[in-house]
Design a protein around this motif. Structure first.
Motif, mmCIF file in Angstrom:
data_model
loop_
_atom_site.group_PDB
_atom_site.id
_atom_site.type_symbol
_atom_site.label_atom_id
_atom_site.label_comp_id
_atom_site.label_asym_id
_atom_site.label_seq_id
_atom_site.Cartn_x
_atom_site.Cartn_y
_atom_site.Cartn_z
ATOM 1 N N VAL A 43 0.849 -1.187 0.000
ATOM 2 C CA VAL A 43 0.000 0.000 0.000
ATOM 3 C C VAL A 43 0.885 1.237 0.000
ATOM 4 O O VAL A 43 2.065 1.170 0.343
ATOM 5 C CB VAL A 43 -0.932 0.053 1.239
ATOM 6 N N HIS A 44 0.297 2.347 -0.365
ATOM 7 C CA HIS A 44 0.945 3.653 -0.224
ATOM 8 C C HIS A 44 0.271 4.319 0.962
ATOM 9 O O HIS A 44 -0.922 4.626 0.906
ATOM 10 C CB HIS A 44 0.783 4.487 -1.486
ATOM 11 N N MET A 45 1.000 4.489 2.059
ATOM 12 C CA MET A 45 0.426 5.041 3.279
ATOM 13 C C MET A 45 1.080 6.372 3.605
ATOM 14 O O MET A 45 2.296 6.465 3.704
ATOM 15 C CB MET A 45 0.617 4.069 4.455
ATOM 16 N N VAL A 46 0.241 7.390 3.762
ATOM 17 C CA VAL A 46 0.699 8.708 4.184
ATOM 18 C C VAL A 46 -0.062 9.039 5.457
ATOM 19 O O VAL A 46 -1.221 9.428 5.414
ATOM 20 C CB VAL A 46 0.439 9.782 3.105
ATOM 21 N N HIS A 47 0.589 8.838 6.604
ATOM 22 C CA HIS A 47 -0.087 9.045 7.888
ATOM 23 C C HIS A 47 0.459 10.284 8.578
ATOM 24 O O HIS A 47 1.432 10.889 8.132
ATOM 25 C CB HIS A 47 0.055 7.815 8.781
ATOM 26 N N ASN A 48 -0.172 10.637 9.668
ATOM 27 C CA ASN A 48 0.214 11.828 10.428
ATOM 28 C C ASN A 48 0.642 11.465 11.848
ATOM 29 O O ASN A 48 0.307 12.165 12.797
ATOM 30 C CB ASN A 48 -0.941 12.838 10.452
ATOM 31 N N GLY A 49 1.336 10.340 11.987
ATOM 32 C CA GLY A 49 1.883 9.956 13.284
ATOM 33 C C GLY A 49 1.065 8.957 14.063
ATOM 34 O O GLY A 49 1.407 8.641 15.198
ATOM 35 N N GLY A 50 0.008 8.414 13.473
ATOM 36 C CA GLY A 50 -0.875 7.505 14.193
ATOM 37 C C GLY A 50 -0.417 6.062 14.244
ATOM 38 O O GLY A 50 -1.159 5.193 14.700
ATOM 39 N N ILE A 51 0.806 5.775 13.806
ATOM 40 C CA ILE A 51 1.326 4.412 13.808
ATOM 41 C C ILE A 51 2.840 4.484 14.019
ATOM 42 O O ILE A 51 3.494 5.413 13.559
ATOM 43 C CB ILE A 51 0.962 3.685 12.487
ATOM 44 N N THR A 52 3.370 3.510 14.747
ATOM 45 C CA THR A 52 4.805 3.505 15.016
ATOM 46 C C THR A 52 5.569 2.817 13.885
ATOM 47 O O THR A 52 4.999 2.016 13.134
ATOM 48 C CB THR A 52 5.126 2.776 16.332
ATOM 49 N N ASP A 53 6.846 3.118 13.781
ATOM 50 C CA ASP A 53 7.698 2.443 12.798
ATOM 51 C C ASP A 53 7.714 0.942 13.053
ATOM 52 O O ASP A 53 7.760 0.150 12.115
ATOM 53 C CB ASP A 53 9.123 2.995 12.843
ATOM 54 N N GLU A 54 7.682 0.546 14.323
ATOM 55 C CA GLU A 54 7.688 -0.877 14.671
ATOM 56 C C GLU A 54 6.425 -1.567 14.159
ATOM 57 O O GLU A 54 6.485 -2.684 13.652
ATOM 58 C CB GLU A 54 7.806 -1.071 16.191
ATOM 59 N N ASP A 55 5.268 -0.908 14.296
ATOM 60 C CA ASP A 55 4.026 -1.485 13.777
ATOM 61 C C ASP A 55 4.089 -1.642 12.263
ATOM 62 O O ASP A 55 3.668 -2.666 11.717
ATOM 63 C CB ASP A 55 2.813 -0.631 14.163
ATOM 64 N N VAL A 56 4.630 -0.651 11.575
ATOM 65 C CA VAL A 56 4.757 -0.716 10.120
ATOM 66 C C VAL A 56 5.675 -1.877 9.741
ATOM 67 O O VAL A 56 5.365 -2.650 8.829
ATOM 68 C CB VAL A 56 5.273 0.619 9.545
ATOM 69 N N GLU A 57 6.779 -2.035 10.442
ATOM 70 C CA GLU A 57 7.696 -3.154 10.186
ATOM 71 C C GLU A 57 7.020 -4.496 10.416
ATOM 72 O O GLU A 57 7.353 -5.482 9.752
ATOM 73 C CB GLU A 57 8.932 -3.033 11.074
ATOM 74 N N ASP A 58 6.059 -4.544 11.344
ATOM 75 C CA ASP A 58 5.329 -5.777 11.643
ATOM 76 C C ASP A 58 4.151 -6.004 10.698
ATOM 77 O O ASP A 58 3.396 -6.950 10.873
ATOM 78 C CB ASP A 58 4.833 -5.769 13.092
ATOM 79 N N GLY A 59 3.974 -5.115 9.713
ATOM 80 C CA GLY A 59 2.951 -5.316 8.697
ATOM 81 C C GLY A 59 1.652 -4.567 8.920
ATOM 82 O O GLY A 59 0.679 -4.787 8.199
ATOM 83 N N TYR A 60 1.615 -3.683 9.894
ATOM 84 C CA TYR A 60 0.388 -2.934 10.159
ATOM 85 C C TYR A 60 0.320 -1.673 9.307
ATOM 86 O O TYR A 60 1.345 -1.090 8.951
ATOM 87 C CB TYR A 60 0.286 -2.563 11.638
ATOM 88 N N ILE A 61 -0.913 -1.278 8.986
ATOM 89 C CA ILE A 61 -1.169 -0.051 8.238
ATOM 90 C C ILE A 61 -2.333 0.673 8.891
ATOM 91 O O ILE A 61 -3.072 0.090 9.689
ATOM 92 C CB ILE A 61 -1.505 -0.334 6.759
ATOM 93 N N LEU A 62 -2.496 1.932 8.548
ATOM 94 C CA LEU A 62 -3.697 2.676 8.929
ATOM 95 C C LEU A 62 -4.602 2.667 7.703
ATOM 96 O O LEU A 62 -4.256 3.204 6.652
ATOM 97 C CB LEU A 62 -3.357 4.103 9.343
ATOM 98 N N ALA A 63 -5.759 2.038 7.839
ATOM 99 C CA ALA A 63 -6.670 1.855 6.702
ATOM 100 C C ALA A 63 -7.167 3.179 6.133
ATOM 101 O O ALA A 63 -7.432 3.274 4.937
ATOM 102 C CB ALA A 63 -7.852 0.981 7.113
#
Length: 76
Positions: A43-63
Motif C-alpha cells: 500500500v501507499h500510506m501517508v499518515h500523520n503519526g498515528g502508527i509507530t515504525d515498529e508497527d509498520v515493520e510488523d505489517g500494520y497499516i492505517l486503513a
C-alpha cells in the motif's frame, strides 16, 4: 470478502463500500484507531503519526490513509 476499489480509494473506504466495519476515528492518520494488519501486497500510506515504525515493520497499516498498490489483503 473481496472488493474492488479505484486508485483513489483508501483501504477504509473500500472496506466500508463492501459492508465491512473497520473501526475508525479521525480518518486522517492521527488517532490509529483504524490500524489493521496487511497480509498481502503493498500500500501507499501517508499518515500523520498515528502508527509507530515498529508497527509498520510488523505489517500494520492505517486503513484510513493507505491506498492499495495491487491486490491487498488485511486482517480486520
Amino acid at each position: 470478502v473481496t472488493t474492488r476499489c479505484s486508485e483513489t480509494d483508501t483501504i477504509l473506504a473500500a472496506a466500508k463500500a463492501a459492508g465491512l466495519v473497520i473501526p475508525s476515528g479521525c480518518s486522517m492518520g492521527i488517532c490509529g484507531t483504524c490500524k489493521v494488519r496487511k497480509t498481502e501486497d503493498q500500500v501507499h500510506m501517508v499518515h500523520n503519526g498515528g502508527i509507530t515504525d515498529e508497527d509498520v515493520e510488523d505489517g500494520y497499516i492505517l486503513a484510513c490513509c493507505s491506498k492499495p498498490l495491487g491486490r491487498v489483503s488485511v486482517e480486520a
